[in-house]
Design a protein around this motif. Sequence first.
Motif, PDB file in Angstrom:
ATOM      1  N   ALA A 141     -11.013 -47.666  47.093  1.00  0.00           N
ATOM      2  CA  ALA A 141     -12.066 -46.744  46.665  1.00  0.00           C
ATOM      3  C   ALA A 141     -11.508 -45.409  46.171  1.00  0.00           C
ATOM      4  O   ALA A 141     -12.178 -44.704  45.421  1.00  0.00           O
ATOM      5  N   ASN A 142     -10.295 -45.063  46.560  1.00  0.00           N
ATOM      6  CA  ASN A 142      -9.725 -43.755  46.210  1.00  0.00           C
ATOM      7  C   ASN A 142      -8.403 -43.895  45.474  1.00  0.00           C
ATOM      8  O   ASN A 142      -7.418 -43.256  45.811  1.00  0.00           O
ATOM      9  N   ARG A 143      -8.387 -44.711  44.436  1.00  0.00           N
ATOM     10  CA  ARG A 143      -7.128 -44.902  43.714  1.00  0.00           C
ATOM     11  C   ARG A 143      -7.013 -44.023  42.476  1.00  0.00           C
ATOM     12  O   ARG A 143      -6.057 -44.126  41.727  1.00  0.00           O
ATOM     13  N   GLY A 144      -7.950 -43.116  42.280  1.00  0.00           N
ATOM     14  CA  GLY A 144      -7.864 -42.188  41.155  1.00  0.00           C
ATOM     15  C   GLY A 144      -6.741 -41.177  41.361  1.00  0.00           C
ATOM     16  O   GLY A 144      -6.392 -40.827  42.488  1.00  0.00           O
ATOM     17  N   LEU A 145      -6.153 -40.716  40.268  1.00  0.00           N
ATOM     18  CA  LEU A 145      -5.041 -39.774  40.361  1.00  0.00           C
ATOM     19  C   LEU A 145      -5.549 -38.359  40.612  1.00  0.00           C
ATOM     20  O   LEU A 145      -6.555 -37.933  40.067  1.00  0.00           O
ATOM     21  N   VAL A 146      -4.832 -37.650  41.481  1.00  0.00           N
ATOM     22  CA  VAL A 146      -5.105 -36.235  41.740  1.00  0.00           C
ATOM     23  C   VAL A 146      -3.803 -35.468  41.535  1.00  0.00           C
ATOM     24  O   VAL A 146      -2.721 -36.013  41.660  1.00  0.00           O
ATOM     25  N   SER A 147      -3.938 -34.207  41.227  1.00  0.00           N
ATOM     26  CA  SER A 147      -2.768 -33.367  40.981  1.00  0.00           C
ATOM     27  C   SER A 147      -2.510 -32.515  42.215  1.00  0.00           C
ATOM     28  O   SER A 147      -3.375 -31.759  42.652  1.00  0.00           O
ATOM     29  N   LEU A 148      -1.327 -32.639  42.781  1.00  0.00           N
ATOM     30  CA  LEU A 148      -0.929 -31.814  43.919  1.00  0.00           C
ATOM     31  C   LEU A 148       0.018 -30.729  43.423  1.00  0.00           C
ATOM     32  O   LEU A 148       1.000 -31.012  42.758  1.00  0.00           O
ATOM     33  N   GLN A 149      -0.291 -29.486  43.787  1.00  0.00           N
ATOM     34  CA  GLN A 149       0.547 -28.363  43.405  1.00  0.00           C
ATOM     35  C   GLN A 149       1.201 -27.803  44.648  1.00  0.00           C
ATOM     36  O   GLN A 149       0.563 -27.657  45.690  1.00  0.00           O
ATOM     37  N   LEU A 150       2.466 -27.456  44.528  1.00  0.00           N
ATOM     38  CA  LEU A 150       3.208 -26.907  45.654  1.00  0.00           C
ATOM     39  C   LEU A 150       2.750 -25.494  45.975  1.00  0.00           C
ATOM     40  O   LEU A 150       2.617 -25.131  47.144  1.00  0.00           O
ATOM     41  N   ILE A 151       2.476 -24.693  44.941  1.00  0.00           N
ATOM     42  CA  ILE A 151       2.005 -23.319  45.133  1.00  0.00           C
ATOM     43  C   ILE A 151       0.792 -23.093  44.235  1.00  0.00           C
ATOM     44  O   ILE A 151       0.620 -23.778  43.221  1.00  0.00           O
ATOM     45  N   PRO A 156       5.378 -26.345  40.084  1.00  0.00           N
ATOM     46  CA  PRO A 156       5.701 -27.708  40.531  1.00  0.00           C
ATOM     47  C   PRO A 156       4.449 -28.448  40.975  1.00  0.00           C
ATOM     48  O   PRO A 156       3.718 -28.001  41.842  1.00  0.00           O
ATOM     49  N   GLN A 157       4.185 -29.558  40.331  1.00  0.00           N
ATOM     50  CA  GLN A 157       3.039 -30.384  40.701  1.00  0.00           C
ATOM     51  C   GLN A 157       3.387 -31.844  40.471  1.00  0.00           C
ATOM     52  O   GLN A 157       4.319 -32.178  39.754  1.00  0.00           O
ATOM     53  N   ILE A 158       2.600 -32.688  41.119  1.00  0.00           N
ATOM     54  CA  ILE A 158       2.827 -34.130  41.021  1.00  0.00           C
ATOM     55  C   ILE A 158       1.468 -34.821  40.992  1.00  0.00           C
ATOM     56  O   ILE A 158       0.512 -34.364  41.598  1.00  0.00           O
ATOM     57  N   GLU A 159       1.388 -35.908  40.280  1.00  0.00           N
ATOM     58  CA  GLU A 159       0.163 -36.708  40.194  1.00  0.00           C
ATOM     59  C   GLU A 159       0.319 -37.919  41.115  1.00  0.00           C
ATOM     60  O   GLU A 159       1.262 -38.694  40.990  1.00  0.00           O
ATOM     61  N   LEU A 160      -0.608 -38.061  42.066  1.00  0.00           N
ATOM     62  CA  LEU A 160      -0.585 -39.176  43.013  1.00  0.00           C
ATOM     63  C   LEU A 160      -1.986 -39.763  43.159  1.00  0.00           C
ATOM     64  O   LEU A 160      -2.975 -39.053  42.974  1.00  0.00           O
ATOM     65  N   PRO A 161      -2.069 -41.039  43.528  1.00  0.00           N
ATOM     66  CA  PRO A 161      -3.382 -41.595  43.857  1.00  0.00           C
ATOM     67  C   PRO A 161      -3.940 -40.910  45.118  1.00  0.00           C
ATOM     68  O   PRO A 161      -3.183 -40.550  46.028  1.00  0.00           O
ATOM     69  N   PHE A 163      -5.577 -42.024  47.660  1.00  0.00           N
ATOM     70  CA  PHE A 163      -5.367 -42.675  48.947  1.00  0.00           C
ATOM     71  C   PHE A 163      -3.992 -42.351  49.524  1.00  0.00           C
ATOM     72  O   PHE A 163      -3.825 -42.260  50.737  1.00  0.00           O
ATOM     73  N   LEU A 164      -2.972 -42.150  48.663  1.00  0.00           N
ATOM     74  CA  LEU A 164      -1.656 -41.753  49.167  1.00  0.00           C
ATOM     75  C   LEU A 164      -1.703 -40.355  49.770  1.00  0.00           C
ATOM     76  O   LEU A 164      -1.052 -40.080  50.786  1.00  0.00           O
ATOM     77  N   VAL A 165      -2.475 -39.476  49.172  1.00  0.00           N
ATOM     78  CA  VAL A 165      -2.628 -38.128  49.707  1.00  0.00           C
ATOM     79  C   VAL A 165      -3.324 -38.192  51.067  1.00  0.00           C
ATOM     80  O   VAL A 165      -2.910 -37.527  52.021  1.00  0.00           O
ATOM     81  N   ILE A 166      -4.372 -39.004  51.164  1.00  0.00           N
ATOM     82  CA  ILE A 166      -5.103 -39.142  52.433  1.00  0.00           C
ATOM     83  C   ILE A 166      -4.195 -39.718  53.514  1.00  0.00           C
ATOM     84  O   ILE A 166      -4.080 -39.167  54.613  1.00  0.00           O
ATOM     85  N   PHE A 167      -3.531 -40.840  53.224  1.00  0.00           N
ATOM     86  CA  PHE A 167      -2.667 -41.466  54.216  1.00  0.00           C
ATOM     87  C   PHE A 167      -1.473 -40.575  54.553  1.00  0.00           C
ATOM     88  O   PHE A 167      -1.033 -40.523  55.698  1.00  0.00           O
ATOM     89  N   GLY A 168      -0.940 -39.879  53.567  1.00  0.00           N
ATOM     90  CA  GLY A 168       0.156 -38.937  53.826  1.00  0.00           C
ATOM     91  C   GLY A 168      -0.279 -37.814  54.752  1.00  0.00           C
ATOM     92  O   GLY A 168       0.469 -37.401  55.644  1.00  0.00           O
ATOM     93  N   GLY A 169      -1.498 -37.309  54.547  1.00  0.00           N
ATOM     94  CA  GLY A 169      -2.027 -36.275  55.433  1.00  0.00           C
ATOM     95  C   GLY A 169      -2.176 -36.770  56.865  1.00  0.00           C
ATOM     96  O   GLY A 169      -1.882 -36.043  57.819  1.00  0.00           O
ATOM     97  N   ILE A 170      -2.620 -38.008  57.008  1.00  0.00           N
ATOM     98  CA  ILE A 170      -2.754 -38.590  58.348  1.00  0.00           C
ATOM     99  C   ILE A 170      -1.386 -38.713  59.011  1.00  0.00           C
ATOM    100  O   ILE A 170      -1.212 -38.349  60.186  1.00  0.00           O
ATOM    101  N   VAL A 171      -0.399 -39.207  58.282  1.00  0.00           N
ATOM    102  CA  VAL A 171       0.949 -39.380  58.839  1.00  0.00           C
ATOM    103  C   VAL A 171       1.552 -38.028  59.215  1.00  0.00           C
ATOM    104  O   VAL A 171       2.126 -37.871  60.302  1.00  0.00           O
TER     105      VAL A 171
END
Length: 116
Positions: free
Chosen positions: A22-32, A44-49, A51-59
Amino acid sequence: MRYIRYACIALFGIALIAVAIANRGLVSLQLIPSEVAGWFSVNPQIELPLFLVIFGGIVVGLLVGFVWEWVREHGQRADAARQAREMRRLEREIAKLKDEKHAGKDEVLALLDEAS
């Protein structure tokens, strides 16, 4: 009981897969933040799905919690180790005193005296 555990693990896995799909859309993460990035002319930024951001936050949250608890319980672990050392020292001293008490006696009499 084992089947209940397997069923719970399977349900948890299915829920994680559903969240990922359900959450496989890309989001942009910025370091600052972009305002601060303008000062240093780097962004510095990176594009990730998502769900990876959600699971990474949980971990990351779990790891921070584990480290926090480990640091918090340091005093309790140190006290337990100190008490264990003291107990071993006292056990050695008791064994030594028993040996000294029964030094010149017959072995059978020493065992009978020790049992009473």
